[in-house]
Design an enzyme around this catalytic site. Structure first.
Site, PDB file in Angstrom:
ATOM      1  N   TYR A 194       0.851  -1.194   0.000  1.00 23.56           N
ATOM      2  CA  TYR A 194       0.000   0.000   0.000  1.00 23.56           C
ATOM      3  C   TYR A 194       0.887   1.244   0.000  1.00 23.56           C
ATOM      4  O   TYR A 194       2.114   1.142  -0.038  1.00 23.56           O
ATOM      5  CB  TYR A 194      -0.965  -0.049   1.178  1.00 23.56           C
ATOM      6  CG  TYR A 194      -1.902  -1.243   1.101  1.00 23.56           C
ATOM      7  CD1 TYR A 194      -2.831  -1.359   0.066  1.00 23.56           C
ATOM      8  CD2 TYR A 194      -1.829  -2.277   2.030  1.00 23.56           C
ATOM      9  CE1 TYR A 194      -3.663  -2.466  -0.035  1.00 23.56           C
ATOM     10  CE2 TYR A 194      -2.651  -3.394   1.936  1.00 23.56           C
ATOM     11  CZ  TYR A 194      -3.569  -3.485   0.898  1.00 23.56           C
ATOM     12  OH  TYR A 194      -4.371  -4.581   0.799  1.00 23.56           O
ATOM     13  N   ARG A 200      -6.356 -15.259  10.220  1.00 25.90           N
ATOM     14  CA  ARG A 200      -7.191 -16.355   9.705  1.00 25.90           C
ATOM     15  C   ARG A 200      -7.684 -17.287  10.813  1.00 25.90           C
ATOM     16  O   ARG A 200      -8.819 -17.771  10.766  1.00 25.90           O
ATOM     17  CB  ARG A 200      -6.402 -17.155   8.663  1.00 25.90           C
ATOM     18  CG  ARG A 200      -6.180 -16.413   7.363  1.00 25.90           C
ATOM     19  CD  ARG A 200      -5.160 -17.113   6.478  1.00 25.90           C
ATOM     20  NE  ARG A 200      -3.829 -17.039   7.068  1.00 25.90           N
ATOM     21  CZ  ARG A 200      -2.743 -17.613   6.537  1.00 25.90           C
ATOM     22  NH1 ARG A 200      -2.864 -18.300   5.409  1.00 25.90           N
ATOM     23  NH2 ARG A 200      -1.577 -17.500   7.107  1.00 25.90           N
TER      24      ARG A 200
END
Length: 261
Positions: free
Chosen positions: A54, A230
């Site tokens: 990013y 996760r």
């Protein structure tokens, strides 16, 4: 899409737009404004994203940042955006909340940001004193997302996220954009240990932490926290299960990565 320099975004087959001085002043101000809103909304911690390809990570990368102004070239110049954002956010919120930053240790691409530069950047951020902790990560959503996720590459599911005209092309080229890496417990630990030796500030270990014994090992090695993604998405009550004394001590996540798309 703003970036440090003009590069081809393969996901959309379009070139990015190099950020101007005005753009960067707006971006830095927006970080501070967003931080203020988060504090007003009574969040207990703010995480600044300096990783995964990013914008701030893009500026840190010697591969993606080819500028010749004060925002490019030397490591100090490429780290300027990260440091300015951290300091501006701290000035904006003071001591009203904790501020951490997610920093790439390695981009996972040839010619990208790597430990020989990421460790010194961590030392710069520590010296600035604006952050309460660093969360150590790696990989790039822009160039190599599976370097962060490890395990199976969900090519079919990812293809469904693209316009129909692009799906076949994505499937044919996915092995280059999304190469599979074998999953290992705490796969970033060897890199992170080098940061633990280089800085005194609190560090957060990230990357494939699915077992209680792994979390305990990280704390024993001097990491103040561990980050889990996760495992908690698969099992939101995992920590409560561990607290209850469950002897299994392992997440039900199988690293299929179908949660990614």
């Amino acid at each position: 899409l703003l970036s440090a320099s003009k590069v081809l975004a393969k996901q959309r087959m379009k070139h990015t737009t190099p950020a101007t001085e005005y753009d960067l002043s707006q971006v830095i101000g927006n970080f501070a404004a967003a931080a203020n809103r988060a504090v007003d909304a009574v969040f207990d911690c703010i995480e600044l994203h300096f990783g995964h390809g990013y914008l701030v990570s893009n500026f840190l990368s010697p591969k993606l940042n080819t500028r010749d102004d004060r925002w490019g070239g030397s490591l100090e110049n490429r780290a300027r955006l990260a440091r300015e954002v951290a300091k501006r956010v701290r000035d904006a919120v003071g001591n009203r909340t904790a501020i951490i930053a997610k920093l790439n240790m390695a981009d996972g691409v040839a010619g990208g940001f790597w430990l020989d530069e990421s460790v010194p950047v961590a030392q710069m951020l520590e010296a600035d004193g604006a952050l309460d902790a660093l969360e150590l990560t790696g990989g790039s959503s822009f160039e190599n997302p599976m370097y962060l996720f490890r395990g199976e590459a969900p090519v079919h599911e990812m293809a469904q996220m693209f316009p129909k005209a692009m799906r076949l092309g994505f499937k044919l080229t996915a092995s280059r954009f999304m190469p599979s890496y074998p999953f290992e417990e705490a796969f970033f630990l060897p890199y992170a240990r080098q940061f633990r030796e280089a800085v005194d500030m609190p560090l957060i270990l990230l990357g494939g932490i699915t077992k209680l014994e792994t979390a305990r090992q990280a704390l024993d090695e001097g990491f103040e926290f561990v980050a889990m993604g996760r495992a908690l998405l698969r099992e939101p009550d995992l920590l409560r299960r561990w607290q209850s004394g469950d002897s299994h001590g392992e997440s039900l996540c199988i690293q299929c990565n179908k949660c990614m798309p």
